[in-house]
Write a protein that holds these residues in place. Sequence first.
Motif, PDB file in Angstrom:
ATOM      1  N   UNK A 131       0.723  -1.214   0.047  1.00  0.00           N
ATOM      2  CA  UNK A 131      -0.070   0.131  -0.068  1.00  0.00           C
ATOM      3  C   UNK A 131       0.976   1.232  -0.031  1.00  0.00           C
ATOM      4  N   UNK A 132       2.177   1.084   0.089  1.00  0.00           N
ATOM      5  CA  UNK A 132       3.086   2.100   0.137  1.00  0.00           C
ATOM      6  C   UNK A 132       3.619   2.630  -1.189  1.00  0.00           C
ATOM      7  N   UNK A 133       3.314   1.685  -2.232  1.00  0.00           N
ATOM      8  CA  UNK A 133       3.727   1.727  -3.500  1.00  0.00           C
ATOM      9  C   UNK A 133       3.310   3.094  -3.949  1.00  0.00           C
ATOM     10  N   UNK A 134       3.977   4.039  -4.872  1.00  0.00           N
ATOM     11  CA  UNK A 134       3.546   5.094  -5.540  1.00  0.00           C
ATOM     12  C   UNK A 134       2.348   4.955  -6.497  1.00  0.00           C
ATOM     13  N   UNK A 135       2.302   3.802  -6.936  1.00  0.00           N
ATOM     14  CA  UNK A 135       0.957   3.570  -8.054  1.00  0.00           C
ATOM     15  C   UNK A 135       0.144   2.591  -7.651  1.00  0.00           C
ATOM     16  N   UNK A 136      -0.042   2.601  -6.219  1.00  0.00           N
ATOM     17  CA  UNK A 136      -1.055   1.332  -5.711  1.00  0.00           C
ATOM     18  C   UNK A 136      -2.471   1.743  -6.040  1.00  0.00           C
ATOM     19  N   UNK A 137      -2.988   3.097  -6.142  1.00  0.00           N
ATOM     20  CA  UNK A 137      -4.155   3.082  -6.792  1.00  0.00           C
ATOM     21  C   UNK A 137      -4.431   3.501  -8.131  1.00  0.00           C
ATOM     22  N   UNK A 138      -3.188   3.124  -8.930  1.00  0.00           N
ATOM     23  CA  UNK A 138      -3.500   2.920 -10.295  1.00  0.00           C
ATOM     24  C   UNK A 138      -2.777   4.406 -11.143  1.00  0.00           C
ATOM     25  N   UNK A 139      -2.478   5.378 -10.095  1.00  0.00           N
ATOM     26  CA  UNK A 139      -2.053   6.637 -10.703  1.00  0.00           C
ATOM     27  C   UNK A 139      -0.705   7.002  -9.422  1.00  0.00           C
ATOM     28  N   UNK A 140      -0.104   7.737  -9.965  1.00  0.00           N
ATOM     29  CA  UNK A 140       1.231   7.980  -9.016  1.00  0.00           C
ATOM     30  C   UNK A 140       0.629   9.101  -7.888  1.00  0.00           C
ATOM     31  N   UNK A 141       0.929   8.511  -6.954  1.00  0.00           N
ATOM     32  CA  UNK A 141       0.569   9.436  -5.545  1.00  0.00           C
ATOM     33  C   UNK A 141       1.533   8.762  -4.341  1.00  0.00           C
ATOM     34  N   UNK A 142       2.549   9.660  -4.338  1.00  0.00           N
ATOM     35  CA  UNK A 142       3.792   9.031  -3.514  1.00  0.00           C
ATOM     36  C   UNK A 142       3.252   8.952  -2.084  1.00  0.00           C
ATOM     37  N   UNK A 143       3.688   8.114  -1.122  1.00  0.00           N
ATOM     38  CA  UNK A 143       3.310   7.689  -0.083  1.00  0.00           C
ATOM     39  C   UNK A 143       4.204   8.164   1.227  1.00  0.00           C
ATOM     40  N   UNK A 144       3.900   8.808   2.221  1.00  0.00           N
ATOM     41  CA  UNK A 144       4.783   9.071   3.304  1.00  0.00           C
ATOM     42  C   UNK A 144       5.116   7.763   3.998  1.00  0.00           C
ATOM     43  N   UNK A 145       5.778   8.032   5.076  1.00  0.00           N
ATOM     44  CA  UNK A 145       6.130   6.674   5.903  1.00  0.00           C
ATOM     45  C   UNK A 145       4.943   6.636   6.791  1.00  0.00           C
ATOM     46  N   UNK A 146       4.676   5.566   7.315  1.00  0.00           N
ATOM     47  CA  UNK A 146       3.507   5.095   8.313  1.00  0.00           C
ATOM     48  C   UNK A 146       3.680   6.146   9.651  1.00  0.00           C
ATOM     49  N   UNK A 147       2.851   6.617   9.762  1.00  0.00           N
ATOM     50  CA  UNK A 147       2.831   7.754  10.957  1.00  0.00           C
ATOM     51  C   UNK A 147       3.185   7.222  12.118  1.00  0.00           C
ATOM     52  N   UNK A 148       4.247   7.999  12.730  1.00  0.00           N
ATOM     53  CA  UNK A 148       4.815   7.404  14.166  1.00  0.00           C
ATOM     54  C   UNK A 148       6.244   6.634  13.852  1.00  0.00           C
ATOM     55  N   UNK A 149       6.401   6.389  12.546  1.00  0.00           N
ATOM     56  CA  UNK A 149       7.912   5.762  12.156  1.00  0.00           C
ATOM     57  C   UNK A 149       8.889   6.781  11.641  1.00  0.00           C
ATOM     58  N   UNK A 150      10.231   6.511  11.666  1.00  0.00           N
ATOM     59  CA  UNK A 150      11.169   7.154  10.804  1.00  0.00           C
ATOM     60  C   UNK A 150      11.846   6.199   9.811  1.00  0.00           C
ATOM     61  N   UNK A 151      11.463   5.063   9.619  1.00  0.00           N
ATOM     62  CA  UNK A 151      11.899   4.319   8.568  1.00  0.00           C
ATOM     63  C   UNK A 151      10.874   3.136   8.306  1.00  0.00           C
ATOM     64  N   UNK A 152      11.049   2.547   7.100  1.00  0.00           N
ATOM     65  CA  UNK A 152      10.487   1.207   6.893  1.00  0.00           C
ATOM     66  C   UNK A 152      11.105   0.243   6.706  1.00  0.00           C
ATOM     67  N   UNK A 153      11.119  -1.067   6.848  1.00  0.00           N
ATOM     68  CA  UNK A 153      11.980  -1.994   6.685  1.00  0.00           C
ATOM     69  C   UNK A 153      11.092  -3.256   6.135  1.00  0.00           C
ATOM     70  N   UNK A 154      11.980  -3.621   4.830  1.00  0.00           N
ATOM     71  CA  UNK A 154      11.371  -4.576   3.986  1.00  0.00           C
ATOM     72  C   UNK A 154      12.415  -5.749   3.815  1.00  0.00           C
ATOM     73  N   UNK A 155      11.947  -6.929   3.797  1.00  0.00           N
ATOM     74  CA  UNK A 155      12.851  -8.087   3.202  1.00  0.00           C
ATOM     75  C   UNK A 155      12.370  -8.305   1.748  1.00  0.00           C
TER      76      UNK A 155
END
Length: 118
Positions: A91-115
């Motif tokens: 859901x953080x992907x910039x084209x998740x809804x079919x058009x470019x909409x950049x996503x910020x970080x999850x509220x309350x966090x200063x980074x995202x971690x992904x494997x």
Amino acid sequence: RAAVPSICRRGAKDFRRTDGGYFGAGPYVTLQAEYAAGYSCGTLNELGVGAGVGVMADEEFAMVLCLVAVGCVYPVTRRADYTRAGVNMSRFHCNFDGHRADKALMGGFDAHAVTVSM
């Protein structure tokens, strides 16, 4: 290789003007040297998949080792963040809804971690 001095002086480039990111806005780093090397030498493209580029044994490529300190990390997971059936993007992907909409970080966090697996 030419970008290394600039990265060392100014830090990683913020691509938000041209790329909203797969997992939210901001610079991306990896714990996996092989994955980083794929971007450095061109065997991976911007989508993280094989670019079909052959690498000669005598070619040289640069990789920057970074020390990253974060305070509060949000773990991106398939269960919580891949919410649409049949859509292989968080859901953080910039084209998740079919058009470019950049996503910020999850509220309350200063980074995202992904494997990421190769």
